[in-house]
Every structure is written in structure tokens, then in C-alpha cells.
Design an enzyme around this catalytic site. Structure first.
Site, mmCIF file in Angstrom:
data_model
loop_
_atom_site.group_PDB
_atom_site.id
_atom_site.type_symbol
_atom_site.label_atom_id
_atom_site.label_comp_id
_atom_site.label_asym_id
_atom_site.label_seq_id
_atom_site.Cartn_x
_atom_site.Cartn_y
_atom_site.Cartn_z
ATOM 1 N N ASN A 42 65.020 23.154 -7.689
ATOM 2 C CA ASN A 42 64.538 21.986 -8.421
ATOM 3 C C ASN A 42 65.593 21.674 -9.484
ATOM 4 O OD1 ASN A 42 63.202 20.050 -9.850
ATOM 5 N ND2 ASN A 42 61.335 21.240 -10.175
ATOM 6 N N ARG A 63 63.960 19.977 -4.031
ATOM 7 C CA ARG A 63 62.942 19.015 -4.434
ATOM 8 C C ARG A 63 63.635 17.701 -4.809
ATOM 9 N NH1 ARG A 63 60.292 18.215 -10.192
ATOM 10 N NH2 ARG A 63 58.680 16.777 -9.569
ATOM 11 N N HIS A 117 54.045 14.256 -7.208
ATOM 12 C CA HIS A 117 53.369 15.557 -7.013
ATOM 13 C C HIS A 117 52.914 15.758 -5.576
ATOM 14 C CE1 HIS A 117 52.023 15.433 -11.525
ATOM 15 N NE2 HIS A 117 53.141 16.124 -11.395
ATOM 16 N N ILE A 127 46.855 18.836 -12.617
ATOM 17 C CA ILE A 127 46.857 18.524 -14.040
ATOM 18 C C ILE A 127 47.735 19.523 -14.788
ATOM 19 C CG2 ILE A 127 45.386 17.883 -15.979
ATOM 20 C CD1 ILE A 127 43.015 17.978 -14.093
ATOM 21 N N ASN A 167 51.556 19.223 -17.349
ATOM 22 C CA ASN A 167 52.053 18.332 -18.374
ATOM 23 C C ASN A 167 52.051 16.908 -17.820
ATOM 24 O OD1 ASN A 167 53.090 17.673 -20.825
ATOM 25 N ND2 ASN A 167 55.199 18.065 -20.198
ATOM 26 N N GLY A 168 52.583 16.749 -16.595
ATOM 27 C CA GLY A 168 52.350 15.526 -15.825
ATOM 28 C C GLY A 168 51.061 15.741 -15.038
ATOM 29 N N ARG A 216 52.544 11.335 -21.524
ATOM 30 C CA ARG A 216 52.536 9.990 -20.915
ATOM 31 C C ARG A 216 51.181 9.319 -21.121
ATOM 32 N NH1 ARG A 216 54.529 12.405 -15.675
ATOM 33 N NH2 ARG A 216 56.774 12.656 -15.952
ATOM 34 N N GLY A 265 49.268 23.634 -14.613
ATOM 35 C CA GLY A 265 49.085 24.319 -15.893
ATOM 36 C C GLY A 265 47.699 24.176 -16.509
ATOM 37 N N GLY A 319 44.950 22.449 -15.078
ATOM 38 C CA GLY A 319 43.906 22.599 -14.053
ATOM 39 C C GLY A 319 43.612 24.048 -13.711
ATOM 40 N N GLU A 320 44.665 24.879 -13.731
ATOM 41 C CA GLU A 320 44.469 26.295 -13.388
ATOM 42 C C GLU A 320 43.972 27.113 -14.570
ATOM 43 O OE1 GLU A 320 48.159 27.834 -11.666
ATOM 44 O OE2 GLU A 320 48.336 25.992 -10.489
ATOM 45 N N ASN A 321 44.299 26.654 -15.798
ATOM 46 C CA ASN A 321 44.100 27.519 -16.974
ATOM 47 C C ASN A 321 43.140 27.024 -18.040
ATOM 48 O OD1 ASN A 321 46.092 29.639 -16.345
ATOM 49 N ND2 ASN A 321 47.512 27.920 -16.402
ATOM 50 N N GLU A 343 54.653 24.809 -5.329
ATOM 51 C CA GLU A 343 55.554 23.822 -4.731
ATOM 52 C C GLU A 343 56.793 24.489 -4.135
ATOM 53 O OE1 GLU A 343 54.753 21.950 -8.503
ATOM 54 O OE2 GLU A 343 55.115 20.005 -7.587
HETATM 55 P P1 ADP Z 1 54.680 20.597 -15.571
HETATM 56 O O1 ADP Z 1 54.010 19.284 -15.342
HETATM 57 O O2 ADP Z 1 55.700 20.562 -16.662
HETATM 58 O O3 ADP Z 1 55.104 21.312 -14.310
HETATM 59 P P2 ADP Z 1 52.695 22.711 -15.809
HETATM 60 O O4 ADP Z 1 51.921 22.494 -14.572
HETATM 61 O O5 ADP Z 1 53.504 23.946 -15.944
HETATM 62 O O6 ADP Z 1 53.536 21.459 -16.225
HETATM 63 O O7 ADP Z 1 51.661 22.656 -17.024
HETATM 64 C C1 ADP Z 1 52.074 22.853 -18.331
HETATM 65 C C2 ADP Z 1 50.899 22.624 -19.252
HETATM 66 O O8 ADP Z 1 49.831 23.504 -18.879
HETATM 67 C C3 ADP Z 1 51.181 22.978 -20.692
HETATM 68 O O9 ADP Z 1 51.734 21.873 -21.376
HETATM 69 C C4 ADP Z 1 49.811 23.287 -21.219
HETATM 70 O O10 ADP Z 1 49.247 22.079 -21.699
HETATM 71 C C5 ADP Z 1 49.026 23.723 -20.019
HETATM 72 N N1 ADP Z 1 48.614 25.142 -20.088
HETATM 73 C C6 ADP Z 1 49.343 26.228 -19.753
HETATM 74 N N2 ADP Z 1 48.640 27.359 -19.979
HETATM 75 C C7 ADP Z 1 47.442 26.983 -20.478
HETATM 76 C C8 ADP Z 1 46.276 27.678 -20.924
HETATM 77 N N3 ADP Z 1 46.202 28.989 -20.900
HETATM 78 N N4 ADP Z 1 45.236 26.926 -21.375
HETATM 79 C C9 ADP Z 1 45.300 25.579 -21.412
HETATM 80 N N5 ADP Z 1 46.371 24.878 -21.001
HETATM 81 C C10 ADP Z 1 47.422 25.550 -20.546
#
Ligand code: ADP
Length: 392
Positions: A7, A87, A176, A203, A205-206, A235, A325, A327-329, A378
Site C-alpha cells: 500500500n 493497492r 474500501h 468504519i 478513520n475513513g 471528513r 478501527g 467498527g471493530e473496537n 485488505e
Molecule cells: P484507516 O481508515 O486510517 O485505515 P482504521 O481502520 O485503522 O483507519 O481506524 C482508525 C480509527 O479507529 C482511529 O482513528 C480510532 O478512531 C479508531 N479506533 C482504534 N482503536 C479504537 C478503540 N479501541 N476504540 C475506539 N476507536 C478505536
């Protein structure tokens, strides 16, 4: 068989070396500050190797990466690398799937690079660097937009003069796609069928939401560029473009400066004034900060809007998935969104929803729609596509 997923950005190059026998990551890392000074980080065998090095261009990054693969004994010989998957952000309507790079592909990429001026030229630099360093190894290009090429014209066209589409290619392309396709495959394996209605929420950062029927994209929330759709880290997502002239005049900014504000200074960061990072927003929300509460509610509301829209478009949904980021966390974001969807009979189990970064069914047994957390991958998808093509 080992494959590298790449990437490449304008000043960075991320890589994953994947063993395709068991799809495990052998090593991964990032080369940063290319063209500025230079630094790399490589993770291998539980160790992290980092060093400041001169990286004057992408060729330097690729050459040092290959050198390190040998010197750190990550591979015995570069012959072990059988393919490199890249990518690429924008494939327009010229690419609806992953392809092996040849002269014609490079010409097509050249012809569309102004559609993603910050990304496509950087992606091409990555390809050229590998072509130079490993001339006998095939490169493939995996497009963020390809999965969305199944959208119908009534979906991808904007209600603007038709000539804008004909002459300038103005339409929705989405993004995506590699992640949404990966999630679709995992969901298909979970359900044991290819015929299902899925609303996939990527979900990070983007962020983008995609409606998928029988494995194919029907609609997606990002548009001509990734600026459209839901509210994101920095954004704005969808806005009324008529708000731009008064702001431009009042702030004495040109259109590029304003678009930069919409890409970099809006979304969670802009509305909350706190941070673009969901972790910071959650902290402030939990402390009762009013702007954080407003921002969080708006964020969840925008995701809900798209899920609701796609629920109707698909004629219902079998599954809603959360990935990337946030959606998973973020149990909080998932809960706010799913609570907003209660009228559709969607219910999540509070305890199961506490999961972070692990594939889990978080809906209750009596929920009308299954809700899953599924970590995206990805890099693996890029490597799988590459393997598929080089095997032929
Ligand atoms: P990108 O779009 O840059 O690939 P990612 O999918 O890595 O982004 O997501 C990054 C975002 O995930 C971070 O900006 C943050 O907002 C969120 N994130 C990461 N870990 C956590 C967490 N433990 N709880 C809530 N949000 C999280």
C-alpha cells in the site's frame, strides 16, 4: 508461496509479506517520510526493527525492504517472493477486478491518475519500484473501486447535467471495495451460502457503508471521491455544496482550501473540536462533554441513515457487519447505531457487544437481522487475488 501486499502513499509504503500456504503474515511494516528523510519499521517474529535511513524515493524504500528481508533472514532468497499485489485507490470504470500489471494496465493507470491525484500516482511509484527491483516477479493491481462496479447507472449517476458524466467521468465510484469484498467472503462462509443481503459498515478513520446482494455491490456511501457519505474522522461526508461560497468568501479561501477543510478538518474532529480519534471522543463522551455527546450522536445517526436506506434498497437485510478501527473496537458506536435501528427488530447482546477486534456474532437470538463484528484484512485479500492470478 510468499506474496507481498503493498500500500504505497505519497510519502510512505506499507507492506505485508504473507505465506499463502496458511495465509499467515510472516512480516509487515512501513517505510515512512519518503522524499523527506526516511525511516522504516519492520515487524518479524515478535521483534520490531526500526531505523532512520535515507529514502529519497520509492525505489530506495523497495530496495531497502528487499535487502532487509534477506539480512533479517525473513526469506532465504528473493526467489521465494512469487508475486506483489498493489493497492490502487481509483480504477474508475476501466477496472472491475484485480489484474496483472502490463504496459497496457500502466497506460490505463496513467490516463486516470488525475482522478485520485494524492493516491494513484503514489501507487504507481510503488509498482514501478518493484518492476525495477524484481523484474521477473508479477505485479497485480487491486482497486478500492472495483467491487463497486456492479452498481447500476441509476445508483452511480448524480442528478447533474448528463454531459458531466459523459465528458468528465463524474459519477459515484465508491472506495474500501477490497475490505467490503473481504467481509462479503467471510460472511458467505459464516452463513454457508452466497445468497444473502448484507449491509457492510467499514468504519475506520475513513468510513463507508455498502449494500451487497448475493455477493455484489448494489450501492455504497462514498461517491466520486471518499469525501461523500457518512461522517468520518476528519471528513464531513455528504453536505450541501451551496454552503461553500459564503464560507469561502468569509474565510477568504479558494476551493482547494475549502475541500481540504472538508477532508481534513471536518467530521468528528471538526464538529467536536476535540480529536478525530474515536477513543478521545469516547473519553470526552463518557465524561459528559456536550460537544462530544452531540458529535457521537451525529456520527451514529449518519451510519444509521445509510443502514436504513440500504435496508429498504435491499428489501431487508440478513446481516449487518461492523469492521475497521471503529467498527471493530467501539462497542459504544455499535450500540448507538443498533439502538437507532430497534424499529427494524435489530437487537444486540450487551455482553457480546463488548468484543474488540475479534469475529463475533453480537446480535441476540431473536434479532431480525444478524449483526457481526468481523475484522477486515485488505492485505490478505490483495495477496489472495494475486495468488489467484499468478496461478493461472
Ligand atoms: P484507516 O481508515 O486510517 O485505515 P482504521 O481502520 O485503522 O483507519 O481506524 C482508525 C480509527 O479507529 C482511529 O482513528 C480510532 O478512531 C479508531 N479506533 C482504534 N482503536 C479504537 C478503540 N479501541 N476504540 C475506539 N476507536 C478505536
Amino acid at each position: 508461496m510468499k506474496i507481498i501486499s503493498i500500500n504505497a502513499g505519497s510519502s510512505s509504503l506499507k507492506f505485508s509479506l504473507i505465506n499463502m500456504e496458511d495465509e499467515s503474515v510472516i512480516a509487515n511494516g512501513v517505510f515512512e517520510r519518503i522524499g523527506i528523510d526516511g525511516k522504516y519499521t519492520i515487524k518479524f517474529n515478535g521483534e520490531k526493527y526500526t531505523e532512520d535511513v535515507q529514502l529519497k524515493d520509492h525505489n530506495d524504500a523497495v530496495n531497502i525492504l528487499l535487502e532487509k528481508l534477506i539480512s533479517l533472514k525473513i526469506v532465504n532468497s528473493l526467489d521465494e517472493i512469487e508475486g506483489v499485489g498493489h493497492r490502487v485507490v481509483q480504477g474508475k470504470d476501466l477496472f472491475d477486478k484485480t489484474v496483472i500489471v502490463d504496459d497496457e494496465v500502466m497506460e490505463k493507470l496513467e490516463s486516470i491518475k488525475h482522478f485520485a491525484p494524492l493516491h494513484n500516482p503514489a501507487n504507481m511509484l510503488g509498482i514501478k519500484a518493484f518492476q525495477k527491483a524484481l523484474p521477473n516477479v508479477p505485479n497485480t493491481v487491486v482497486f478500492d473501486t472495483a467491487f463497486h462496479q456492479t452498481m447500476k447507472p441509476e445508483t452511480y449517476l448524480y442528478a447533474v447535467p448528463y454531459q458531466w458524466y459523459e465528458k468528465y467521468g463524474i459519477r459515484k465510484y465508491g472506495a474500501h471495495g477490497t475490505s467490503h469484498r473481504y467481509i462479503t467472503e467471510v460472511t458467505s462462509n459464516l452463513l454457508g451460502t452466497e445468497n444473502f443481503k448484507l449491509i457492510s459498515c467499514h468504519i475506520g478513520n475513513g468510513a463507508s457503508i455498502t449494500a451487497i446482494k448475493d455477493g455484489k455491490c448494489v450501492d455504497t456511501s462514498m461517491g466520486f471521491t471518499p469525501l461523500a457519505g457518512v461522517m468520518m474522522g476528519t471528513r464531513s461526508g455528504d453536505i450541501d455544496p451551496s454552503l461553500l461560497p459564503p464560507v469561502m468568501e468569509a474565510e477568504n479561501k479558494d476551493i482547494n482550501a475549502i475541500i481540504n477543510d472538508l477532508n481534513k478538518n471536518s467530521g468528528v474532529l471538526g464538529l467536536s473540536g476535540i480529536s478525530s480519534d474515536m477513543r478521545d471522543l469516547e473519553d470526552a463522551y463518557n465524561k459528559g462533554n456536550e460537544r462530544a455527546i452531540l458529535t457521537m450522536n451525529k456520527y451514529a445517526r449518519r451510519i444509521t441513515d445509510y443502514i436504513a436506506q440500504y435496508y429498504v434498497l435491499l428489501g431487508g437485510a440478513d446481516v449487518i457487519t461492523f469492521t475497521a478501527g471503529v467498527g471493530e473496537n467501539s462497542p459504544l458506536v455499535r450500540k448507538l447505531v443498533c439502538d437507532n435501528l430497534a424499529c427494524l427488530g435489530i437487537k444486540i447482546d450487551e455482553e457480546k457487544n463488548q468484543v474488540r477486534g475479534k469475529q463475533t456474532l453480537i446480535s441476540t437470538e431473536d434479532s431480525k437481522v444478524k449483526v457481526y463484528v468481523i475484522p477486515t484484512d485488505e492485505e490478505l485479500m490483495i495477496a489472495r487475488d494475486t495468488l489467484e492470478l499468478i496461478k493461472r
